[in-house]
Design a protein around this motif. Structure first.
Motif, PDB file in Angstrom:
ATOM      1  N   THR A   1      26.064  -5.113 -11.421  1.00  0.00           N
ATOM      2  CA  THR A   1      25.247  -5.486 -12.583  1.00  0.00           C
ATOM      3  C   THR A   1      24.402  -4.321 -13.072  1.00  0.00           C
ATOM      4  O   THR A   1      23.779  -4.417 -14.138  1.00  0.00           O
ATOM      5  CB  THR A   1      24.321  -6.660 -12.233  1.00  0.00           C
ATOM      6  N   GLY A   2      24.386  -3.223 -12.303  1.00  0.00           N
ATOM      7  CA  GLY A   2      23.629  -2.055 -12.726  1.00  0.00           C
ATOM      8  C   GLY A   2      24.112  -0.803 -12.029  1.00  0.00           C
ATOM      9  O   GLY A   2      24.420  -0.825 -10.836  1.00  0.00           O
ATOM     10  N   LEU A   3      24.204   0.288 -12.789  1.00  0.00           N
ATOM     11  CA  LEU A   3      24.571   1.588 -12.247  1.00  0.00           C
ATOM     12  C   LEU A   3      23.525   2.593 -12.695  1.00  0.00           C
ATOM     13  O   LEU A   3      23.422   2.915 -13.883  1.00  0.00           O
ATOM     14  CB  LEU A   3      25.963   2.025 -12.732  1.00  0.00           C
ATOM     15  N   ASP A   4      22.734   3.058 -11.763  1.00  0.00           N
ATOM     16  CA  ASP A   4      21.695   4.040 -12.062  1.00  0.00           C
ATOM     17  C   ASP A   4      22.137   5.360 -11.444  1.00  0.00           C
ATOM     18  O   ASP A   4      21.851   5.660 -10.282  1.00  0.00           O
ATOM     19  CB  ASP A   4      20.361   3.568 -11.481  1.00  0.00           C
ATOM     20  N   ILE A   5      22.876   6.161 -12.204  1.00  0.00           N
ATOM     21  CA  ILE A   5      23.455   7.413 -11.707  1.00  0.00           C
ATOM     22  C   ILE A   5      22.879   8.553 -12.531  1.00  0.00           C
ATOM     23  O   ILE A   5      23.055   8.598 -13.756  1.00  0.00           O
ATOM     24  CB  ILE A   5      24.997   7.390 -11.811  1.00  0.00           C
ATOM     25  N   GLU A   6      22.212   9.474 -11.866  1.00  0.00           N
ATOM     26  CA  GLU A   6      21.482  10.515 -12.582  1.00  0.00           C
ATOM     27  C   GLU A   6      21.612  11.842 -11.847  1.00  0.00           C
ATOM     28  O   GLU A   6      21.544  11.900 -10.617  1.00  0.00           O
ATOM     29  CB  GLU A   6      20.006  10.127 -12.691  1.00  0.00           C
ATOM     30  N   VAL A   7      21.821  12.913 -12.604  1.00  0.00           N
ATOM     31  CA  VAL A   7      21.836  14.278 -12.064  1.00  0.00           C
ATOM     32  C   VAL A   7      20.740  15.048 -12.770  1.00  0.00           C
ATOM     33  O   VAL A   7      20.697  15.113 -14.002  1.00  0.00           O
ATOM     34  CB  VAL A   7      23.198  14.968 -12.285  1.00  0.00           C
ATOM     35  N   SER A   8      19.837  15.649 -12.004  1.00  0.00           N
ATOM     36  CA  SER A   8      18.740  16.419 -12.573  1.00  0.00           C
ATOM     37  C   SER A   8      18.709  17.803 -11.944  1.00  0.00           C
ATOM     38  O   SER A   8      19.375  18.071 -10.944  1.00  0.00           O
ATOM     39  CB  SER A   8      17.403  15.701 -12.343  1.00  0.00           C
ATOM     40  N   GLY A   9      17.939  18.691 -12.534  1.00  0.00           N
ATOM     41  CA  GLY A   9      17.851  20.054 -12.043  1.00  0.00           C
ATOM     42  C   GLY A   9      18.714  20.997 -12.856  1.00  0.00           C
ATOM     43  O   GLY A   9      19.256  20.638 -13.911  1.00  0.00           O
TER      44      GLY A   9
ATOM     45  N   ASN B   1      29.981  10.909  -2.334  1.00  0.00           N
ATOM     46  CA  ASN B   1      30.542  12.110  -1.711  1.00  0.00           C
ATOM     47  C   ASN B   1      31.080  13.088  -2.749  1.00  0.00           C
ATOM     48  O   ASN B   1      30.963  14.307  -2.590  1.00  0.00           O
ATOM     49  CB  ASN B   1      31.659  11.725  -0.733  1.00  0.00           C
ATOM     50  N   ALA B   2      31.673  12.566  -3.824  1.00  0.00           N
ATOM     51  CA  ALA B   2      32.204  13.438  -4.868  1.00  0.00           C
ATOM     52  C   ALA B   2      31.079  14.201  -5.556  1.00  0.00           C
ATOM     53  O   ALA B   2      31.223  15.400  -5.871  1.00  0.00           O
ATOM     54  CB  ALA B   2      32.991  12.623  -5.891  1.00  0.00           C
ATOM     55  N   MET B   3      29.961  13.541  -5.801  1.00  0.00           N
ATOM     56  CA  MET B   3      28.821  14.230  -6.420  1.00  0.00           C
ATOM     57  C   MET B   3      28.275  15.317  -5.506  1.00  0.00           C
ATOM     58  O   MET B   3      27.966  16.428  -5.958  1.00  0.00           O
ATOM     59  CB  MET B   3      27.726  13.207  -6.764  1.00  0.00           C
ATOM     60  N   ALA B   4      28.167  15.011  -4.212  1.00  0.00           N
ATOM     61  CA  ALA B   4      27.655  16.008  -3.269  1.00  0.00           C
ATOM     62  C   ALA B   4      28.600  17.202  -3.165  1.00  0.00           C
ATOM     63  O   ALA B   4      28.163  18.362  -3.155  1.00  0.00           O
ATOM     64  CB  ALA B   4      27.452  15.361  -1.903  1.00  0.00           C
ATOM     65  N   ARG B   5      29.924  16.941  -3.111  1.00  0.00           N
ATOM     66  CA  ARG B   5      30.894  18.037  -3.028  1.00  0.00           C
ATOM     67  C   ARG B   5      30.863  18.891  -4.286  1.00  0.00           C
ATOM     68  O   ARG B   5      30.938  20.126  -4.216  1.00  0.00           O
ATOM     69  CB  ARG B   5      32.299  17.478  -2.808  1.00  0.00           C
ATOM     70  N   ALA B   6      30.801  18.244  -5.445  1.00  0.00           N
ATOM     71  CA  ALA B   6      30.800  18.982  -6.706  1.00  0.00           C
ATOM     72  C   ALA B   6      29.579  19.887  -6.800  1.00  0.00           C
ATOM     73  O   ALA B   6      29.666  21.024  -7.278  1.00  0.00           O
ATOM     74  CB  ALA B   6      30.845  18.021  -7.885  1.00  0.00           C
TER      75      ALA B   6
ATOM     76  N   THR C   1      17.645  12.315  -4.126  1.00  0.00           N
ATOM     77  CA  THR C   1      16.279  11.818  -3.999  1.00  0.00           C
ATOM     78  C   THR C   1      16.276  10.301  -3.814  1.00  0.00           C
ATOM     79  O   THR C   1      15.368   9.753  -3.185  1.00  0.00           O
ATOM     80  CB  THR C   1      15.457  12.186  -5.246  1.00  0.00           C
ATOM     81  N   THR C   2      17.301   9.642  -4.344  1.00  0.00           N
ATOM     82  CA  THR C   2      17.486   8.205  -4.128  1.00  0.00           C
ATOM     83  C   THR C   2      18.970   7.944  -3.916  1.00  0.00           C
ATOM     84  O   THR C   2      19.805   8.399  -4.705  1.00  0.00           O
ATOM     85  CB  THR C   2      16.989   7.367  -5.323  1.00  0.00           C
ATOM     86  N   ARG C   3      19.266   7.212  -2.865  1.00  0.00           N
ATOM     87  CA  ARG C   3      20.669   6.881  -2.553  1.00  0.00           C
ATOM     88  C   ARG C   3      20.656   5.481  -1.956  1.00  0.00           C
ATOM     89  O   ARG C   3      20.398   5.290  -0.774  1.00  0.00           O
ATOM     90  CB  ARG C   3      21.241   7.896  -1.567  1.00  0.00           C
TER      91      ARG C   3
ATOM     92  N   ARG D   1      20.589   9.233  -7.378  1.00  0.00           N
ATOM     93  CA  ARG D   1      19.865  10.237  -8.152  1.00  0.00           C
ATOM     94  C   ARG D   1      19.923  11.549  -7.381  1.00  0.00           C
ATOM     95  O   ARG D   1      19.367  11.667  -6.286  1.00  0.00           O
ATOM     96  CB  ARG D   1      18.412   9.802  -8.384  1.00  0.00           C
ATOM     97  N   LEU D   2      20.626  12.519  -7.980  1.00  0.00           N
ATOM     98  CA  LEU D   2      20.871  13.806  -7.326  1.00  0.00           C
ATOM     99  C   LEU D   2      20.057  14.895  -7.998  1.00  0.00           C
ATOM    100  O   LEU D   2      20.157  15.101  -9.214  1.00  0.00           O
ATOM    101  CB  LEU D   2      22.367  14.143  -7.401  1.00  0.00           C
ATOM    102  N   GLU D   3      19.276  15.595  -7.202  1.00  0.00           N
ATOM    103  CA  GLU D   3      18.552  16.777  -7.665  1.00  0.00           C
ATOM    104  C   GLU D   3      19.321  17.999  -7.170  1.00  0.00           C
ATOM    105  O   GLU D   3      19.477  18.219  -5.969  1.00  0.00           O
ATOM    106  CB  GLU D   3      17.121  16.777  -7.104  1.00  0.00           C
TER     107      GLU D   3
END
Length: 572
Positions: free
Chosen positions: A106-114, A147-152, A164-166, A182-184
């Motif tokens: 019902t919700g996808l909060d996916i964010e890349v910052s930095g 895992n794909a976000m972390a590898r990329a 910062t949030t997982r 939320r990936l910094e």
């Protein structure tokens, strides 16, 4: 502590022996498989030394374990009804599972910052996720995205990136779930000192194969490209490309490249047999490091019943050492083509270049060829033959592919101004395709076409004519047996040629396959002439050099005896 000791005691062998059979109803496929992997009853099913108390304890855990196994698939409200009885010394456990209604996103909060918020690889990782709002929850898809976000991030040089949030928030009563990632990225690192240790090529040439440079933004693909380029170029026996420890103060990553040279010369000896060539021999020598500019050379002698050949080749890399080169070559060939004899001397040059996935070859041959018809005078031509070839190959394995295709085409010709007695233009093309059908079957499709335009066909050298039939063509016929014939019945080659084949292969064991096939084709002088058709069966042996093929084929369009074919066909 007391509960743990009680559990161990319950599992300790007692006076009663028992085996366990588990029957699951209500779910199938991946759900059933995952439930069985969670059940302790399954893990101990083959144990015949469990006490009745131990089995009952495992049985009590079955409900919670089954419900836990269904949660990764979005089923948080499963109902498990179970029963157990002992029949003839075997505990029979029955689980009837109603997985219920799955949760949905019902919700996808996916964010890349930095600094890396606009990085294309990170954007691609997020965009290519396999779930959206409204889809059934799958924990595996959430984990895969994380895992794909972390590898990329790390492969793009953001070595300090962290979430910062997982969090995966679940509300089973409302059948809702929310993914929060939320990936910094932090700052991007760069390559530090690049140390290259190799003594084969001049630095100016070796640097064309090295895709990392001090101060360049860090990208793991550049390391892999360097590894592959140095390994594929053929000058090195071993290549190691490794990164050192990242320096958080300078935000750099040092790189060391070590490449060991291959032996300067390699000798190749070969012997084989095929029904087309009969017994054949090969002697070859490769000079893989002539100088520090990357020049190489090869020399080969090939001998079989229809052909004897001596060939020399000298290659000079230009531009990109992997994708562009000149080659100078020469050869002497004595060959039987149908019932003609061809003796030729060739001096030529090639310019080879990779154009994306295609390999293009521009070439020019100075050809002196003597053609002899049985019972007739021979004639000799000296001419220059320019041409162009294009080829593309895509396969999952270069030797024994089960999925892939190959396209190749060549256009060549000559003119009276270049020495030809008759102007001619010749095209030869082929297309091969292989793919699996089900678990054990493969289908092979092959087609080949030859077209020529020539006036005064009798003056065309034998090597520029077309033939069909044999192990690699229409099976059930001899090598180059399909051809127009002269008034004495001699096979003299044709202006055109067509060939097509469909083959089904079934894997019998790891080493052996059975095959059934249908071939059709012919060489002829006029379009509309009939083609010959054959069918057959075969046994294929899978070896490191390709499929060894033992096949029996018989013509359908002519009254002929069956013919045995033995050959080796690597690749597609």
């Amino acid at each position: 502590m007391a509960a743990a000791l009680t559990g161990l005691a319950a599992l300790w062998p007692g006076p009663a022996d028992a085996a366990i059979e588990v029957e699951i109803a209500g779910i199938r496929g991946r759900l059933e498989k995952n439930v069985r992997s969670y059940l302790d009853l399954e893990r101990f099913a083959d144990r015949e030394d469990l006490s009745d108390a131990a089995v009952r304890r495992l049985y009590q855990q079955a409900g919670p374990q089954a419900r836990e196994a269904l949660r990764p698939f979005g089923y948080y409200d499963a109902t498990v009804r179970k029963s157990m009885e002992k029949v003839a010394g075997t505990w029979q456990v029955r689980l009837k599972i109603d997985p219920g209604i799955p949760l949905r996103w019902t919700g996808l909060d996916i964010e890349v910052s930095g600094e890396g918020s606009d990085n294309p690889r990170l954007k691609k990782a997020v965009a290519e996720r396999n779930f959206e709002v409204g889809d059934v929850v799958r924990h595996q898809e959430y984990d895969r995205l994380r895992n794909a976000m972390a590898r990329a991030a790390r492969s793009s040089g953001y070595l300090e990136a962290e979430f910062t949030t997982r969090r995966l928030e679940v509300n089973p009563s409302a059948r809702e779930a929310r993914a929060i990632l939320r990936l910094e990225t932090g700052p991007r690192y760069r390559f530090g000192e690049v140390a290259v240790n190799q003594n084969v090529l001049r630095d100016a040439f070796a640097n064309r194969l090295i895709f990392v440079e001090e101060g360049q933004p860090y990208d793991s693909r550049d390391l892999l490209d360097t590894q592959y380029a140095l390994s594929d170029v053929g000058y090195y026996s071993s290549v190691v490309v490794e990164q050192g420890e990242a320096d958080p103060e300078t935000r750099t990553v040092p790189v060391t490249v070590r490449a060991s040279k291959v032996p300067k010369q390699r000798i190749r000896l070969g012997v084989g047999y095929a029904t087309d060539s009969r017994l054949r021999f090969l002697f070859g020598s490769d000079w893989r490091r002539i100088n520090d500019r990357g020049h190489t050379a090869t020399a080969e002698i090939r001998a079989s019943q229809p052909q004897t050949e001596i060939a020399l080749r000298y290659q000079i890399p230009v531009g990109d050492l992997l994708t562009e080169r000149f080659a100078f070559r020469g050869g002497l060939v004595d060959e039987e083509l149908g019932d003609l004899e061809s003796r030729r001397v060739t001096l030529g040059a090639d310019y080879l270049r990779s154009l994306g996935d295609w390999q293009r070859t521009l070439f020019g041959d100075f050809l002196q060829e003597t053609t002899r018809n049985p019972g007739e005078d021979r004639f000799t031509e000296f001419l220059f033959v320019p041409g162009i070839g294009m080829e593309r190959l895509k396969a999952d394995d270069p030797i024994t592919p089960v999925r892939g295709w190959r396209l190749r085409g060549e256009l060549r010709g000559s003119h009276s101004a270049l020495g030809a007695q008759s102007d001619f233009l010749r095209f030869h093309g082929l297309a091969h395709w292989v793919m699996p059908v089900g678990e054990d079957w493969d289908i092979f499709l092959r087609t080949e076409v030859g077209i020529s335009g020539v006036e005064g066909f009798g003056n065309l050298p034998a090597s520029q004519r077309f033939y069909a039939g044999g192990d690699q063509s229409v099976r059930g016929y001899g090598y180059q047996d399909l051809s127009p014939r002269d008034g004495d019945g001699n096979r003299i080659g044709g202006r055109h040629m067509v060939f097509g084949s469909i083959e089904f292969s079934r894997r019998i064991t790891r080493l052996f396959s059975g095959a059934i096939f249908l071939d059709a084709g012919n060489a002829f002088n006029a379009w509309g002439d009939p083609v010959e058709v054959s069918a057959g069966l075969g046994v294929h042996v899978h070896t490191p050099v390709g499929r060894v093929r033992l096949e029996v084929a018989r013509s359908i369009t002519e009254s002929r005896s069956p013919r045995l074919h033995i050959s080796v066909r690597p690749g597609i």
